[in-house]
Write a protein that holds these residues in place. Structure first.
Motif, mmCIF file in Angstrom:
data_model
loop_
_atom_site.group_PDB
_atom_site.id
_atom_site.type_symbol
_atom_site.label_atom_id
_atom_site.label_comp_id
_atom_site.label_asym_id
_atom_site.label_seq_id
_atom_site.Cartn_x
_atom_site.Cartn_y
_atom_site.Cartn_z
ATOM 1 N N CYS A 47 22.802 7.400 45.224
ATOM 2 C CA CYS A 47 23.611 7.356 46.438
ATOM 3 C C CYS A 47 23.706 5.917 46.914
ATOM 4 O O CYS A 47 22.797 5.120 46.673
ATOM 5 C CB CYS A 47 22.965 8.231 47.518
ATOM 6 N N LEU A 63 23.677 5.293 50.042
ATOM 7 C CA LEU A 63 22.842 5.286 51.248
ATOM 8 C C LEU A 63 21.406 5.680 50.877
ATOM 9 O O LEU A 63 21.126 6.012 49.721
ATOM 10 C CB LEU A 63 23.391 6.268 52.285
ATOM 11 N N ALA A 64 20.533 5.658 51.880
ATOM 12 C CA ALA A 64 19.145 6.086 51.664
ATOM 13 C C ALA A 64 18.646 6.695 52.976
ATOM 14 O O ALA A 64 17.765 6.162 53.641
ATOM 15 C CB ALA A 64 18.273 4.900 51.243
ATOM 16 N N CYS A 65 19.247 7.828 53.359
ATOM 17 C CA CYS A 65 18.964 8.434 54.670
ATOM 18 C C CYS A 65 17.490 8.839 54.799
ATOM 19 O O CYS A 65 16.871 9.253 53.817
ATOM 20 C CB CYS A 65 19.831 9.672 54.878
ATOM 21 N N TYR A 81 16.219 11.424 56.082
ATOM 22 C CA TYR A 81 15.912 12.839 55.858
ATOM 23 C C TYR A 81 16.389 13.330 54.500
ATOM 24 O O TYR A 81 16.447 14.528 54.245
ATOM 25 C CB TYR A 81 16.513 13.713 56.970
ATOM 26 N N CYS A 82 16.746 12.398 53.619
ATOM 27 C CA CYS A 82 17.347 12.809 52.345
ATOM 28 C C CYS A 82 16.399 13.703 51.537
ATOM 29 O O CYS A 82 15.264 13.335 51.246
ATOM 30 C CB CYS A 82 17.727 11.592 51.517
ATOM 31 N N THR A 124 16.654 14.512 48.476
ATOM 32 C CA THR A 124 16.565 14.158 47.056
ATOM 33 C C THR A 124 16.074 12.730 46.846
ATOM 34 O O THR A 124 16.161 12.219 45.728
ATOM 35 C CB THR A 124 17.948 14.331 46.399
ATOM 36 N N SER A 132 17.420 10.165 47.510
ATOM 37 C CA SER A 132 18.513 9.404 46.892
ATOM 38 C C SER A 132 18.598 8.001 47.471
ATOM 39 O O SER A 132 18.234 7.746 48.617
ATOM 40 C CB SER A 132 19.837 10.142 47.102
ATOM 41 N N GLY A 157 24.953 16.066 45.691
ATOM 42 C CA GLY A 157 24.237 14.993 44.999
ATOM 43 C C GLY A 157 23.024 14.608 45.822
ATOM 44 O O GLY A 157 22.526 15.439 46.581
ATOM 45 N N GLY A 158 22.664 13.363 45.793
ATOM 46 C CA GLY A 158 23.362 12.129 45.576
ATOM 47 C C GLY A 158 24.722 12.087 46.260
ATOM 48 O O GLY A 158 25.095 12.953 47.019
ATOM 49 N N ASN A 198 29.062 11.706 51.678
ATOM 50 C CA ASN A 198 28.696 11.000 52.906
ATOM 51 C C ASN A 198 29.908 10.346 53.545
ATOM 52 O O ASN A 198 29.832 9.815 54.654
ATOM 53 C CB ASN A 198 27.559 9.999 52.662
ATOM 54 N N ARG A 257 20.988 7.228 58.999
ATOM 55 C CA ARG A 257 21.838 7.222 57.798
ATOM 56 C C ARG A 257 22.178 5.829 57.280
ATOM 57 O O ARG A 257 22.692 5.699 56.173
ATOM 58 C CB ARG A 257 23.118 8.024 58.051
ATOM 59 N N ARG A 316 12.506 13.134 51.183
ATOM 60 C CA ARG A 316 12.121 12.011 52.041
ATOM 61 C C ARG A 316 11.818 12.467 53.474
ATOM 62 O O ARG A 316 11.119 11.774 54.213
ATOM 63 C CB ARG A 316 13.241 10.964 52.027
HETATM 64 S S1 SF4 Z 1 21.286 12.486 52.563
HETATM 65 FE FE1 SF4 Z 1 23.150 12.348 51.321
HETATM 66 S S2 SF4 Z 1 24.091 10.445 52.001
HETATM 67 FE FE2 SF4 Z 1 21.979 10.350 52.642
HETATM 68 S S3 SF4 Z 1 20.877 9.349 50.980
HETATM 69 FE FE3 SF4 Z 1 20.731 11.532 50.583
HETATM 70 S S4 SF4 Z 1 22.418 11.940 49.241
HETATM 71 FE FE4 SF4 Z 1 22.861 9.983 50.195
#
Ligand code: SF4
Lengths: 275, 213
Positions: free
Chosen positions: A25, A27-29, A31-32, A34, A36, A69-70, A96, A134, A197
């Protein structure tokens, strides 16, 4: 009629099949689910497999497809993939919403007029509050992109993922999405799920298997009970909601999912309103 | 007592010497894959976890749950209670595991064999530390061991001598079952050895106290 088609038609099995297009991704939110981020292993499902799953899902009697995803739109070939998938079943793709520059918008041509809707994350009505979790400029890019997508005839849903939200703030958020051209029926609000995360940041609610609808979810690592299943902890894909490693033919994990669903009491999949 | 088990070495009933002494390598290494804990157990694997630790074979196979849920009933049927006596099955399992050089299966089934009534000396003979022909007096059990040796060695068809020996004491269905027991054991031997599955601390301490580690 296949057992899957019967179960879907009778409402015993959700009709949507999800696919994880990738895990990376831009981004690296916080609360992600995965973990990502730009540099993580991509775990891409690939164009061919995604279209194949779409065809198999239709044949088995599923009714909808979801892509997540991602950030799926990091895959430059995604619009073409979505268009081919939509020949089999309607597709909802989660994004996103930050990548839709004029150049990228032009690349969406293959999905225009197709059965492809987008679900874009927008958590708060104010840039600072939204971007805290985000990343910088997220809010601005999203509110810029949504009208561009809507004016191209693309159906846009907005997903708000929050721990909690004050009524006044929610009212402002709803006013904003209406302004952007997204009607109330296309706005979903859902809790943060404490996986990936979100665990590191102490966010969200614990989701047990019975809290999550049994939506077959296909990844490069196997088939899972729900799109909330193939989450990542410390770089390793979680296995607690894994169904099977086998995903081809799709009837293998679909049959196993049905077996699991039929062994549990009906109506117990909506406790957290996680959709 | 030192570890004294064989790594894989084809042995047939006609071999001149049936005893070997080889130590296990790297017994303390970690297993080659993570052993999934109860909280990580995939949905189809959960029934095999009961209330906690299901043992390393289940915890490893759980990585591929669709395989686990067919392999476990098969393993249970092949190695568990059946028409053959418990003691007879343990003769096969310990013998084949020793020939395959499987530390995990030899140690784990040494404890099971003790429970099934085998003596320490008999177990040492099955584990290649003594000549089984000098320890086992019964012709039927010697035939089972010779058959196990032939199946484990895997050098083409079983010799006429081993076949006749078994036929004199066992019915056809028992021959099939003895062979499946040996084959299933070999499959687990390869799995446990390649993945370096750990023997449970309880088994290790029991074997230590019995002088059978
Ligand atoms: S929550 Fe969605 S937009 Fe944010 S890092 Fe994860 S995959 Fe990317």
């Amino acid at each position: 009629m296949s057992a899957i088609a019967e179960a879907v038609a009778a409402g015993r099995l959700p009709g949507r099949v999800w696919m994880y297009a990738d895990y990376h991704c831009n981004l690296a939110c916080t609360y992600c689910l995965t973990e990502s981020a730009p540099g993580v292993p991509r775990r891409e499902l690939g164009h061919e497999r995604m279209v194949e799953i779409a065809a198999e899902a239709a044949e088995l009697g599923f009714t909808d497809l979801g892509v997540t995803g991602g950030e799926p739109f990091l895959l430059m070939s995604l619009p073409g993939t979505l268009a081919e998938m939509a020949e089999h079943l309607p597709v909802l793709v989660l994004t996103n919403g930050t990548l839709f520059t004029p150049k990228r918008l032009a690349r969406l041509e293959p999905i225009l007029g197709r059965r492809v809707a987008m679900q874009i994350s927008l958590d708060r009505p104010d840039p600072d509050a939204n971007d805290g979790m985000r990343g910088p400029e997220n809010f601005g890019k999203v509110v810029e992109a949504i009208p561009r997508l809507v004016e191209r005839g693309i159906r846009v849903r907005i997903a708000t993922t929050v721990e909690s939200i004050e009524e006044a703030e929610l009212d402002r958020l709803c006013a904003l999405h209406r302004d952007l051209g997204v009607p109330d029926e296309d706005h979903v609000i859902r809790p943060i799920v404490r996986r990936g995360r979100a665990v590191d940041h102490g966010l969200g609610v614990t989701a047990r298997q019975q809290d999550l609808p049994a939506e077959l979810t296909i990844t490069t690592d196997g088939a899972f009970w729900s799109p909330f299943g193939p989450t990542v902890s410390a770089g390793v894909v979680d296995t607690d909601l894994l169904i099977t490693r086998t995903t081809r033919p799709l009837g293998v994990p679909a049959g196993a999912l049905l077996r699991l669903v039929e062994n549990r009491p009906p109506g117990d999949d909506v406790a957290l309103n996680i959709r | 007592m030192e570890c004294r088990y064989a790594s894989y070495e084809p042995v047939t009933s006609s071999a001149a010497s049936l005893t070997v002494e080889i130590a296990w390598p790297n017994v303390s290494r970690m297993s080659a894959v993570r052993l999934l804990a109860a909280g990580e157990a995939p949905l189809l694997a959960r029934p095999y976890y009961g209330d906690g630790d299901p043992g390393p074979i289940v915890a490893a196979l759980a990585h591929v749950p669709e395989l686990l849920e067919v392999a476990l009933p098969f393993i249970g049927a092949a190695l568990g209670p059946s028409a053959l006596s418990w003691r007879t099955k343990e003769l096969v399992i310990v013998r084949v595991s020793a020939l395959a050089g499987c530390r995990y299966c030899v140690q784990t089934h040494t404890a099971v064999a003790l429970d099934a009534g085998l003596s320490r000396e008999e177990i040492l003979a099955l584990r290649l530390s003594l000549d089984y022909r000098e320890v086992f007096a019964g012709a039927a059990e010697r035939a089972v061991i010779a058959w196990s040796d032939a199946v484990a060695a895997g050098h083409g068809p079983v010799s006429g001598q081993a076949r006749d020996g078994l036929r004199a004491h066992f019915a056809e269905h028992e021959t099939v079952e003895l062979t499946v027991t040996a084959g299933a054991t070999l499959m687990l031997n390869r799995l446990a050895t390649a993945l370096e599955l750990p023997t449970s601390p309880g088994t290790l301490s029991r074997l230590t106290s019995e002088g059978l580690l």
